[in-house]
Scaffold this motif. Structure first.
Motif, PDB file in Angstrom:
ATOM      1  N   SER A  41      -1.920  -2.030  -5.046  1.00 37.41           N
ATOM      2  CA  SER A  41      -2.657  -1.811  -6.138  1.00 37.41           C
ATOM      3  C   SER A  41      -3.360  -0.382  -5.923  1.00 37.41           C
ATOM      4  O   SER A  41      -3.381   0.069  -4.776  1.00 37.41           O
ATOM      5  N   SER A  42      -4.247  -0.168  -7.063  1.00 42.64           N
ATOM      6  CA  SER A  42      -5.042   1.025  -6.950  1.00 42.64           C
ATOM      7  C   SER A  42      -6.453   0.596  -6.768  1.00 42.64           C
ATOM      8  O   SER A  42      -6.896  -0.588  -7.340  1.00 42.64           O
ATOM      9  N   ALA A  43      -7.234   1.174  -6.169  1.00 38.92           N
ATOM     10  CA  ALA A  43      -8.638   0.830  -5.762  1.00 38.92           C
ATOM     11  C   ALA A  43      -9.492   0.896  -7.187  1.00 38.92           C
ATOM     12  O   ALA A  43      -8.877   1.925  -7.945  1.00 38.92           O
ATOM     13  N   PRO A  44     -10.552   0.191  -7.590  1.00 35.02           N
ATOM     14  CA  PRO A  44     -11.451   0.403  -8.723  1.00 35.02           C
ATOM     15  C   PRO A  44     -11.697   1.943  -8.848  1.00 35.02           C
ATOM     16  O   PRO A  44     -11.776   2.553  -7.712  1.00 35.02           O
ATOM     17  N   ALA A  45     -11.792   2.713 -10.059  1.00 34.83           N
ATOM     18  CA  ALA A  45     -12.069   3.968 -10.046  1.00 34.83           C
ATOM     19  C   ALA A  45     -12.874   4.367 -11.205  1.00 34.83           C
ATOM     20  O   ALA A  45     -12.957   3.490 -12.102  1.00 34.83           O
ATOM     21  N   THR A  46     -13.610   5.191 -11.070  1.00 30.20           N
ATOM     22  CA  THR A  46     -14.277   5.883 -12.530  1.00 30.20           C
ATOM     23  C   THR A  46     -13.189   6.695 -13.471  1.00 30.20           C
ATOM     24  O   THR A  46     -12.265   7.571 -12.790  1.00 30.20           O
ATOM     25  N   VAL A  47     -12.996   6.438 -14.688  1.00 28.02           N
ATOM     26  CA  VAL A  47     -12.310   7.226 -15.467  1.00 28.02           C
ATOM     27  C   VAL A  47     -12.984   7.732 -16.676  1.00 28.02           C
ATOM     28  O   VAL A  47     -14.054   7.204 -17.170  1.00 28.02           O
ATOM     29  N   VAL A  48     -12.787   8.951 -16.895  1.00 26.42           N
ATOM     30  CA  VAL A  48     -13.642   9.551 -18.180  1.00 26.42           C
ATOM     31  C   VAL A  48     -12.260  10.033 -19.242  1.00 26.42           C
ATOM     32  O   VAL A  48     -11.246  10.088 -18.965  1.00 26.42           O
ATOM     33  N   PHE A  79      -7.125 -11.010   5.799  1.00 30.95           N
ATOM     34  CA  PHE A  79      -8.200 -11.004   6.588  1.00 30.95           C
ATOM     35  C   PHE A  79      -8.452  -9.351   6.904  1.00 30.95           C
ATOM     36  O   PHE A  79      -9.545  -9.073   7.749  1.00 30.95           O
ATOM     37  N   LEU A  80      -7.658  -8.362   6.722  1.00 26.40           N
ATOM     38  CA  LEU A  80      -8.079  -7.058   6.896  1.00 26.40           C
ATOM     39  C   LEU A  80      -8.502  -6.216   5.624  1.00 26.40           C
ATOM     40  O   LEU A  80      -9.047  -5.383   5.739  1.00 26.40           O
ATOM     41  N   GLY A  81      -8.401  -6.809   4.425  1.00 24.97           N
ATOM     42  CA  GLY A  81      -8.699  -6.287   3.180  1.00 24.97           C
ATOM     43  C   GLY A  81      -7.709  -5.078   2.711  1.00 24.97           C
ATOM     44  O   GLY A  81      -6.583  -5.126   3.152  1.00 24.97           O
ATOM     45  N   GLY A  82      -8.505  -4.004   2.049  1.00 25.27           N
ATOM     46  CA  GLY A  82      -7.522  -3.068   1.399  1.00 25.27           C
ATOM     47  C   GLY A  82      -7.403  -1.820   2.457  1.00 25.27           C
ATOM     48  O   GLY A  82      -8.423  -1.243   2.663  1.00 25.27           O
ATOM     49  N   LEU A  83      -6.306  -1.397   2.709  1.00 21.54           N
ATOM     50  CA  LEU A  83      -5.933  -0.138   3.435  1.00 21.54           C
ATOM     51  C   LEU A  83      -5.215   0.849   2.820  1.00 21.54           C
ATOM     52  O   LEU A  83      -4.251   0.831   1.986  1.00 21.54           O
ATOM     53  N   SER A  84      -5.812   2.123   2.534  1.00 27.47           N
ATOM     54  CA  SER A  84      -5.426   3.170   1.780  1.00 27.47           C
ATOM     55  C   SER A  84      -4.353   3.878   2.148  1.00 27.47           C
ATOM     56  O   SER A  84      -4.094   4.005   3.392  1.00 27.47           O
ATOM     57  N   VAL A  85      -3.042   3.903   1.321  1.00 24.71           N
ATOM     58  CA  VAL A  85      -1.982   4.232   1.809  1.00 24.71           C
ATOM     59  C   VAL A  85      -1.511   5.587   1.073  1.00 24.71           C
ATOM     60  O   VAL A  85      -0.622   6.406   1.428  1.00 24.71           O
ATOM     61  N   ALA A  86      -2.273   5.856  -0.115  1.00 20.89           N
ATOM     62  CA  ALA A  86      -1.917   7.393  -0.777  1.00 20.89           C
ATOM     63  C   ALA A  86      -3.093   7.448  -1.700  1.00 20.89           C
ATOM     64  O   ALA A  86      -3.917   6.830  -1.911  1.00 20.89           O
ATOM     65  N   GLN A 128       0.973  11.701  -0.756  1.00 24.53           N
ATOM     66  CA  GLN A 128       0.351  11.269   0.415  1.00 24.53           C
ATOM     67  C   GLN A 128       0.890  12.425   1.363  1.00 24.53           C
ATOM     68  O   GLN A 128       2.261  12.751   1.386  1.00 24.53           O
ATOM     69  N   SER A 129       0.054  12.939   1.834  1.00 23.63           N
ATOM     70  CA  SER A 129       0.218  14.054   2.716  1.00 23.63           C
ATOM     71  C   SER A 129       1.038  15.399   1.981  1.00 23.63           C
ATOM     72  O   SER A 129       0.602  15.703   0.854  1.00 23.63           O
TER      73      SER A 129
END
Length: 195
Positions: A41-48, A79-86, A128-129
């Protein structure tokens, strides 16, 4: 001798056009669900963004919306939560109808609740990179809120809006992987200028 009451400013629903710049906090649904409770999923974010509207009838308007924001694509692992992949930038494009509901039918009321429904698209630019890809999917939306008049033709708007769609995985990575129908909820506040 009694003085005549000062005239009240018209409610925001009395004007023909509107422009509403706003800021949202957007909570994204899970695009993919894997085994053992994993997800993408996408992490919560600020949108304008900004919404423009033109009145079609006394309480009915045609509205168009454009918004953008940045977020991380994350893998949800138990058990690990969310890991950023991109990283991603999301753009929202939609149009629809807005139904105003003046309080008690009083033209001078400072409060104007409203409902919205429409359709459009959500576009993701993912990096990603040194790799990058895009995905655009159809999204219906439904929402509601309230306008509070604070001056002649100026008001504060608070709103909740749900963008409902499916992330196009095949367009993004060329794999035909089934994706979830997601609810992506934007909680917004902004200024409405009516004229």
């Amino acid at each position: 001798q009694s003085r005549a009451p000062s005239p009240r400013a018209p409610s925001l629903s009395a004007y023909s056009f509107q422009a509403t710049p706003y800021v949202s906090y957007m909570i994204f649904g899970d695009y993919l669900s894997g085994p053992f409770g994993t997800s993408i999923s996408s992490a919560p974010a600020t949108v304008v963004g900004a919404e423009l509207g033109v009145k079609l009838a006394p309480n009915l308007s045609l509205v168009g919306n454009l918004a953008t924001g940045s977020s991380d694509i994350r893998a949800g692992i138990p058990f690990l939560g969310g890991l950023s992949v991109a990283q991603s930038r999301v753009a929202l494009f939609d149009a629809g109808l807005q139904l105003s509901l003046p309080m008690g039918g009083t033209a001078g009321s400072p409060l104007t609740p409203f409902l919205e429904a429409g359709a459009g698209a959500m576009r993701y630019d993912i990096t990603q990179s040194f790799l990058s890809t895009t995905s655009t999917n159809f999204a219906a939306n439904i929402g509601g809120g309230v306008d509070v008049a604070v001056g002649r033709g100026v008001g504060v708007r608070v709103m909740a809006k749900d963008y409902i769609g499916k992330f196009d995985v095949k367009q993004a990575i060329s794999w035909d992987v089934p994706s979830n129908t997601t609810h992506n909820v934007a909680l917004s506040a902004g200024l409405r200028f009516s004229f």
